[in-house]
Scaffold this motif. Structure first.
Motif, PDB file in Angstrom:
ATOM      1  N   UNK A  64       1.018  -1.293  -0.282  1.00  0.00           N
ATOM      2  CA  UNK A  64      -0.109  -0.114  -0.072  1.00  0.00           C
ATOM      3  C   UNK A  64       0.528   1.431   0.379  1.00  0.00           C
ATOM      4  N   UNK A  65       0.646   2.027  -0.713  1.00  0.00           N
ATOM      5  CA  UNK A  65       0.866   3.877  -0.964  1.00  0.00           C
ATOM      6  C   UNK A  65       1.208   4.064   0.731  1.00  0.00           C
ATOM      7  N   UNK A  89      -0.737  14.382  -3.251  1.00  0.00           N
ATOM      8  CA  UNK A  89      -1.350  14.399  -2.546  1.00  0.00           C
ATOM      9  C   UNK A  89      -1.580  12.669  -2.431  1.00  0.00           C
ATOM     10  N   UNK A  90      -2.542  11.896  -1.995  1.00  0.00           N
ATOM     11  CA  UNK A  90      -2.530  10.492  -1.613  1.00  0.00           C
ATOM     12  C   UNK A  90      -3.316   9.761  -2.289  1.00  0.00           C
ATOM     13  N   UNK A 129      -8.339  -1.083  14.700  1.00  0.00           N
ATOM     14  CA  UNK A 129      -8.724  -2.189  14.785  1.00  0.00           C
ATOM     15  C   UNK A 129      -8.344  -2.914  15.857  1.00  0.00           C
ATOM     16  N   UNK A 130      -7.202  -2.284  16.418  1.00  0.00           N
ATOM     17  CA  UNK A 130      -6.853  -2.920  17.669  1.00  0.00           C
ATOM     18  C   UNK A 130      -7.422  -2.790  18.869  1.00  0.00           C
ATOM     19  N   UNK A 131      -7.897  -1.297  19.127  1.00  0.00           N
ATOM     20  CA  UNK A 131      -9.420  -1.303  20.248  1.00  0.00           C
ATOM     21  C   UNK A 131     -10.379  -2.089  20.049  1.00  0.00           C
ATOM     22  N   UNK A 154      -6.228   3.638   1.669  1.00  0.00           N
ATOM     23  CA  UNK A 154      -6.615   3.386   4.027  1.00  0.00           C
ATOM     24  C   UNK A 154      -5.745   4.645   4.519  1.00  0.00           C
ATOM     25  N   UNK A 155      -6.215   4.695   5.583  1.00  0.00           N
ATOM     26  CA  UNK A 155      -5.452   5.956   6.642  1.00  0.00           C
ATOM     27  C   UNK A 155      -3.913   4.601   7.152  1.00  0.00           C
TER      28      UNK A 155
END
Length: 297
Positions: free
Chosen positions: A14-15, A25-26, A41-43, A31-32
């Motif tokens: 992924x970039x 620019x992304x 996700x972990x939380x 994804x962030x």
């Protein structure tokens, strides 16, 4: 890299910010990737806590599989119990379609639960013996989540609450399930309300006692099966209960085979005659009149 690997959502391809030129620019839809602390996700899943629960006590690699399989089953026990309780409550409210939906969900969870035994299928007696002493008197017999399921199935036993008296909230919850109608009880009560000849002793009984087969209940189910219309919701309910019952027996039999393969007829860690007790349980029909009915149809 294969096409499958390139499309995998967990792929590292992924970039990232380091891959971009300053001011660039992304990529749209990327994804962030920047978080100040643990990822959401972990939380949300509690990954750190979950992975920290695997605490083997020996150096035997098979112990990790044993612990993880047991933990997976405990989680699935709670999921199945939630589904069965929701189905029971729907039946008590005369909501058969709702009960059928919950029973269908429970079948999926039961299939995964039974398949979990595959994780231990290749464990040898020698491997098991290398860590068996490490868990002392611990036994699946002591699982209060599994006991919850057995109570919902009608396999009631007041003394089986006793091992959990040191955990008041657990004992209170099990006692509540012990003293309430089970899943099959709710189905029979529904049949009685629909005018079928369910014996009084099956409609209003001492819920703390194990369910006992009654010939009159077979007759009630026979009348249900006599109506083969596609929209006969009571027939759909009977078959959904059979799906549940069959899967319970499959899980019990896989448990029996797993124990027989890894430790044979030696006494169980909890003090029971492990193989004999499991064999007797595997032979016990769940929702017995639905099985007995097949002898007469």
């Amino acid at each position: 890299m294969s096409t499958t690997a390139q499309q995998c959502p967990y792929s590292p391809q992924q970039e990232t910010a380091q891959d971009r030129e300053p001011g660039e620019r992304p990529e749209e839809g990327a994804p962030s990737l920047d978080f100040e602390r643990a990822t959401p996700y972990v939380d949300y899943v509690g990954v750190d806590t979950l992975l920290g629960l695997k605490r083997p006590r020996t150096d035997e690699p098979a112990e990790s599989a044993f612990i993880l399989t047991t933990q997976v089953m405990e989680l699935l026990f709670t999921l199945v119990a939630e589904h069965w309780e929701a189905a029971r409550d729907a039946l008590e409210a005369d909501d058969v379609p709702g009960a059928l939906a919950w029973l269908r969900r429970s079948r999926n969870a039961q299939d995964v639960l039974t398949g979990s035994w595959d994780l231990l299928a290749d464990m040898t007696p020698t491997q098991f013996n290398r860590f068996r002493d490490a868990f002392g008197e611990a036994s699946g017999f002591q699982s209060y989540t599994y006991r919850h399921l057995e109570f919902l199935l009608g396999n009631k036993s007041g003394p089986m609450v006793r091992p959990h008296k040191g955990m008041p909230r657990v004992a209170e919850r099990l006692t509540a399930v012990l003293e309430s109608p089970g899943l099959y009880d709710a189905a029979l009560r529904l049949l009685a309300r629909r005018g079928l000849p369910v014996p009084d002793e099956a409609v209003d009984r001492d819920w703390t006692r194990p369910y006992e087969e009654a010939p009159g209940v077979v007759e009630a189910w026979a009348r249900v099966y006599a109506d083969e219309r596609d929209d006969n919701e009571l027939l759909l309910l009977a078959e959904a209960l059979m799906d549940v019952a069959e899967r319970v027996t499959r899980w019990r039999h896989r448990h029996l085979m797993a124990v027989k393969r890894t430790m044979g007829g030696k006494p169980g860690s909890g003090g029971s005659n492990g193989l004999t007790w499991l064999a007797r349980n595997a032979e016990k029909d769940v929702f017995p009149e639905l099985w007995r009915l097949r002898d007469t149809l």
